[in-house]
Design a protein around this motif. Sequence first.
Motif, PDB file in Angstrom:
ATOM      1  N   LYS A  39      66.585  10.533  55.256  1.00 32.19           N
ATOM      2  CA  LYS A  39      65.152  10.606  55.562  1.00 32.19           C
ATOM      3  C   LYS A  39      64.846  10.109  56.967  1.00 32.19           C
ATOM      4  CE  LYS A  39      63.229  10.147  50.992  1.00 32.19           C
ATOM      5  NZ  LYS A  39      62.681   9.225  50.001  1.00 32.19           N
ATOM      6  N   GLY A  40      65.586   9.097  57.397  1.00 31.79           N
ATOM      7  CA  GLY A  40      65.355   8.556  58.736  1.00 31.79           C
ATOM      8  C   GLY A  40      65.803   9.528  59.817  1.00 31.79           C
ATOM      9  N   LEU A  41      66.802  10.336  59.503  1.00 34.28           N
ATOM     10  CA  LEU A  41      67.352  11.264  60.495  1.00 34.28           C
ATOM     11  C   LEU A  41      66.661  12.621  60.486  1.00 34.28           C
ATOM     12  CD1 LEU A  41      71.217  10.698  60.058  1.00 34.28           C
ATOM     13  CD2 LEU A  41      69.796   9.925  61.982  1.00 34.28           C
ATOM     14  N   ALA A  42      66.321  13.114  59.306  1.00 30.73           N
ATOM     15  CA  ALA A  42      65.972  14.532  59.170  1.00 30.73           C
ATOM     16  C   ALA A  42      64.610  14.874  59.734  1.00 30.73           C
ATOM     17  CB  ALA A  42      66.013  14.932  57.691  1.00 30.73           C
ATOM     18  N   VAL A  43      64.555  15.969  60.464  1.00 30.47           N
ATOM     19  CA  VAL A  43      63.276  16.589  60.785  1.00 30.47           C
ATOM     20  C   VAL A  43      63.319  18.017  60.242  1.00 30.47           C
ATOM     21  CG1 VAL A  43      62.801  15.149  62.795  1.00 30.47           C
ATOM     22  CG2 VAL A  43      64.060  17.259  63.090  1.00 30.47           C
ATOM     23  N   MET A 100      66.570  13.419  67.596  1.00 34.92           N
ATOM     24  CA  MET A 100      67.724  12.691  67.068  1.00 34.92           C
ATOM     25  C   MET A 100      67.422  12.032  65.734  1.00 34.92           C
ATOM     26  SD  MET A 100      68.840  11.003  70.666  1.00 34.92           S
ATOM     27  CE  MET A 100      70.318  10.180  70.089  1.00 34.92           C
ATOM     28  N   PHE A 101      66.131  11.706  65.545  1.00 36.75           N
ATOM     29  CA  PHE A 101      65.745  11.085  64.270  1.00 36.75           C
ATOM     30  C   PHE A 101      64.299  11.451  63.986  1.00 36.75           C
ATOM     31  CE2 PHE A 101      65.468   8.038  67.756  1.00 36.75           C
ATOM     32  CZ  PHE A 101      64.128   7.674  67.723  1.00 36.75           C
ATOM     33  N   ASN A 102      63.821  11.029  62.827  1.00 35.62           N
ATOM     34  CA  ASN A 102      62.473  11.383  62.403  1.00 35.62           C
ATOM     35  C   ASN A 102      61.471  10.392  63.001  1.00 35.62           C
ATOM     36  OD1 ASN A 102      60.054  11.270  60.627  1.00 35.62           O
ATOM     37  ND2 ASN A 102      61.128  12.904  59.537  1.00 35.62           N
ATOM     38  N   PRO A 141      73.286  15.413  69.437  1.00 33.55           N
ATOM     39  CA  PRO A 141      74.266  14.719  68.592  1.00 33.55           C
ATOM     40  C   PRO A 141      74.432  15.378  67.225  1.00 33.55           C
ATOM     41  CG  PRO A 141      72.307  13.335  68.965  1.00 33.55           C
ATOM     42  CD  PRO A 141      72.096  14.601  69.716  1.00 33.55           C
ATOM     43  N   GLU A 144      74.035   6.788  70.976  1.00 28.66           N
ATOM     44  CA  GLU A 144      72.818   6.694  71.778  1.00 28.66           C
ATOM     45  C   GLU A 144      71.626   6.350  70.874  1.00 28.66           C
ATOM     46  OE1 GLU A 144      70.439   9.487  75.010  1.00 28.66           O
ATOM     47  OE2 GLU A 144      72.299  10.247  74.144  1.00 28.66           O
ATOM     48  N   ASN A 145      70.773   5.447  71.337  1.00 29.30           N
ATOM     49  CA  ASN A 145      69.553   5.073  70.581  1.00 29.30           C
ATOM     50  C   ASN A 145      69.829   4.546  69.181  1.00 29.30           C
ATOM     51  OD1 ASN A 145      67.977   5.949  72.720  1.00 29.30           O
ATOM     52  ND2 ASN A 145      67.740   7.998  71.869  1.00 29.30           N
ATOM     53  N   ASP A 194      67.044   2.527  67.549  1.00 24.97           N
ATOM     54  CA  ASP A 194      65.894   3.337  67.156  1.00 24.97           C
ATOM     55  C   ASP A 194      66.196   4.125  65.876  1.00 24.97           C
ATOM     56  OD1 ASP A 194      64.396   2.427  69.251  1.00 24.97           O
ATOM     57  OD2 ASP A 194      64.801   4.145  70.551  1.00 24.97           O
ATOM     58  N   ILE A 195      67.411   4.607  65.784  1.00 22.98           N
ATOM     59  CA  ILE A 195      67.805   5.315  64.560  1.00 22.98           C
ATOM     60  C   ILE A 195      67.731   4.355  63.376  1.00 22.98           C
ATOM     61  CG2 ILE A 195      69.756   6.422  63.378  1.00 22.98           C
ATOM     62  CD1 ILE A 195      70.564   7.517  66.190  1.00 22.98           C
ATOM     63  N   ALA A 202      64.200   3.934  62.370  1.00 22.33           N
ATOM     64  CA  ALA A 202      63.701   5.099  61.618  1.00 22.33           C
ATOM     65  C   ALA A 202      64.180   5.025  60.167  1.00 22.33           C
ATOM     66  CB  ALA A 202      64.160   6.398  62.273  1.00 22.33           C
ATOM     67  N   TYR A 260      75.679  13.778  63.786  1.00 23.52           N
ATOM     68  CA  TYR A 260      76.106  12.505  63.214  1.00 23.52           C
ATOM     69  C   TYR A 260      77.184  12.723  62.157  1.00 23.52           C
ATOM     70  CZ  TYR A 260      72.016  10.983  65.714  1.00 23.52           C
ATOM     71  OH  TYR A 260      71.127  10.737  66.724  1.00 23.52           O
ATOM     72  N   LYS A 312      72.358  18.583  61.776  1.00 25.53           N
ATOM     73  CA  LYS A 312      72.033  17.196  62.138  1.00 25.53           C
ATOM     74  C   LYS A 312      73.196  16.273  61.851  1.00 25.53           C
ATOM     75  CE  LYS A 312      68.851  15.303  63.570  1.00 25.53           C
ATOM     76  NZ  LYS A 312      67.564  14.851  63.142  1.00 25.53           N
ATOM     77  N   MET A 345      59.172   8.405  60.624  1.00 26.20           N
ATOM     78  CA  MET A 345      59.880   7.284  59.982  1.00 26.20           C
ATOM     79  C   MET A 345      60.050   6.140  60.981  1.00 26.20           C
ATOM     80  SD  MET A 345      60.334   8.246  56.896  1.00 26.20           S
ATOM     81  CE  MET A 345      59.519   9.767  56.438  1.00 26.20           C
ATOM     82  N   TYR A 346      60.324   6.520  62.223  1.00 31.53           N
ATOM     83  CA  TYR A 346      60.472   5.493  63.261  1.00 31.53           C
ATOM     84  C   TYR A 346      59.194   4.678  63.395  1.00 31.53           C
ATOM     85  CZ  TYR A 346      60.953   3.264  67.775  1.00 31.53           C
ATOM     86  OH  TYR A 346      60.979   2.319  68.768  1.00 31.53           O
TER      87      TYR A 346
END
Lengths: 398, 398
Positions: free
Chosen positions: B116-120, A2-4, B209, B265-266, B269-270, B273, B211, B172, A7-8
């Motif tokens: 950046k916080g989201l991407a993998v 859901m996220f990196n 998800p 959700e989370n 945490d997102i 990140a 976003y 994503k 970064m977390y």
Amino acid sequence: MMFNEKMYEYGAKGSAIREINSIGSKLAEEFGKENVYNYSIGNPSLPPPQSVYDAILSILKEPDQVAVHGYSSNWGMKDVRAHLAEGINSKFGQTLTYENIFLTCGSCAALSVLFKGLAVQGDEFIVIAPFFPEYTVFIEGAGAKQVIAMAHEGDFMIDIDNLRNAITEKTKAVIIDSPNNPTGAVYTEENIKALCSLLREKEAELGHPIYLISDEPYRAVVYDDIEVPYPMSYYDDSIICYSFSKSLSLAGERLGYIAFSNKMENWLDIAKAVYGAARINGHAGTPTLFQKVLLTCADDLTDISVYKTNRDILVENLSELGYSFVYPDGAFYLMVKSPIADATEVAYDAANNYHLLLVPTDDFGYPGYVRLSYCVSTDMIKRSLPAFRKLAEAYGIC
Amino acid sequence: MMFNEKMYEYGAKGSAIREINSIGSKLAEEFGKENVYNYSIGNPSLPPPQSVYDAILSILKEPDQVAVHGYSSNWGMKDVRAHLAEGINSKFGQTLTYENIFLTCGSCAALSVLFKGLAVQGDEFIVIAPFFPEYTVFIEGAGAKQVIAMAHEGDFMIDIDNLRNAITEKTKAVIIDSPNNPTGAVYTEENIKALCSLLREKEAELGHPIYLISDEPYRAVVYDDIEVPYPMSYYDDSIICYSFSKSLSLAGERLGYIAFSNKMENWLDIAKAVYGAARINGHAGTPTLFQKVLLTCADDLTDISVYKTNRDILVENLSELGYSFVYPDGAFYLMVKSPIADATEVAYDAANNYHLLLVPTDDFGYPGYVRLSYCVSTDMIKRSLPAFRKLAEAYGIC
């Protein structure tokens, strides 16, 4: 995912400073804020100089308010950049123009984009321990590897032998920070000359540039006529990251710059690469009202005599109490040797039992010490002295 | 390598806007600034509202000036974050707290750290063309892949079929921007509902998800009682990037925020990140004086009646002259169909021969149009009308 997650980790992991402050907050609730002695935070305790207020009020009356608050060039306002270049030229004998100056939202933003602009896969960036812990984040964030060279114990100067051993063919840059956070040491001219001599030797040997990145948020915060050598005067491949956070007590206003030496090969291309990294970081200029403040206040200095008073009281009293430390010539930090090997244990003990909030230096890459930030009220320092005495007695150093 | 070549490319490559402006500067020297009609820059042409000045002067008189200009939390001041959350709650029926708000140096910085916080590795981010060209930089900078879904020609709404075709198991997020730069279109509630319905369907189908990232620098800039639906009210996995650049005419002061839906959700945490990504970017808080301005001015709006006047004059006259465009309900942009397929050729012709600085929309991922920014003086618009007539005559559209 859901996220990196990486970064977390950067965003969620605690730090000693945060934990010590969390203890401090609870103690303040129980015993009153005046009975907790917070030496953990490096936030200027002085207001900006009057000239900053005069400048703001004058700027708010300028006829073209659209220009005051509208987008500036992403590099910064041309007249502000030229003014900063002229200031460097007159103080340090350089020949920079506006093109050598890139304005940033403080020194952290400067370092982040500079490392990203320079780094390619496999590059190594050398830091001198103890070092500002965010360097690690910026270096890793640029995809590079951090290499540590320990400072010289006893005076916290750059240890030239340690640095020599740390340099490899992958070395892209060496980062220095003088006056230093967390030691308060100011590298002498002799030390800087030895550093630059080594770097020139290694550049010749390796056949590629090794950049000297000088992080200078504390340049103006020195006492007793101490001189801080300007790296650009000693080494062509120098890049300076400056911040007005401490000199103008504007840490919250996010104002700094990168100065690229014009004696560096391809300096304008390097600056463009750094600008490209800034675009990726979502940098769209530096706050404009405070950019304009720099036109009249860039070389002003908030009255730092309080910091000097604080330092002198601390140095005198902690010395009498048997604490061991290196006399700090600048910044507002004092790094005190831990009476036992585990400085973290001492820091928790000092917080919980003596209400002294000190930061163990493990996060700075140099265990065995605690850092005191003396950008606090002189009154707090005086009130805290009995606590330092009790701590010294508890560890049998006095 | 002496520096990072990819960063250099981002920093050194020209853009149509820059080239058109370079022509404009030369024309201004030759013919006088008043005889060049610059429609190329999206910089607010209005000063901030009086309330901003009142707030600044009041803040500069607060007794604790150290707190005013010192470091804030990197997430932003708690009271400011709480105030912004309450504003969203009261306007849009949400239940956010300060923890849902992360303050940033403007919307660009918000998007950079959010991506950046989201991407993998391997993630895809979908943009709706035409789109703000910096999205590409932020998405690539986050190591993700940009996927384009073309907007619906004729009204520039989100084309649900095009978007459906663009979504894959790697999607994503979808990024929307309404009121839109460069079209001025405001997505209707019907369009937003269809979008959210599609995203829910795809989330269920793909089992993860997707976003919805809503970039909202122009939310407040709408005319004729047009409503801009709040995505969080229609879709749980919504993240809003807001900027005060246009609503308060403070584009240069770098002030914005990310609001994370608490139905996601989370979500915390997102947010962490994203904060981690901000650390890497050297973010150390948002300018504090202007953070405090938000405590009284966050919902104020500079007098945008000039933009409406400008729009109305342009729309009426360009329509009469035979130009083809979609009527813009918000922002300060008008996207006009190029009379020939190659809009870049038209833009250069308009600049060189009619002193009209227009931006071809190729860089926005939607060729065949030119963008007009009407955040300019009404007088300039009136003076420019004969030039638009000549251009129309030259291409035989009137």
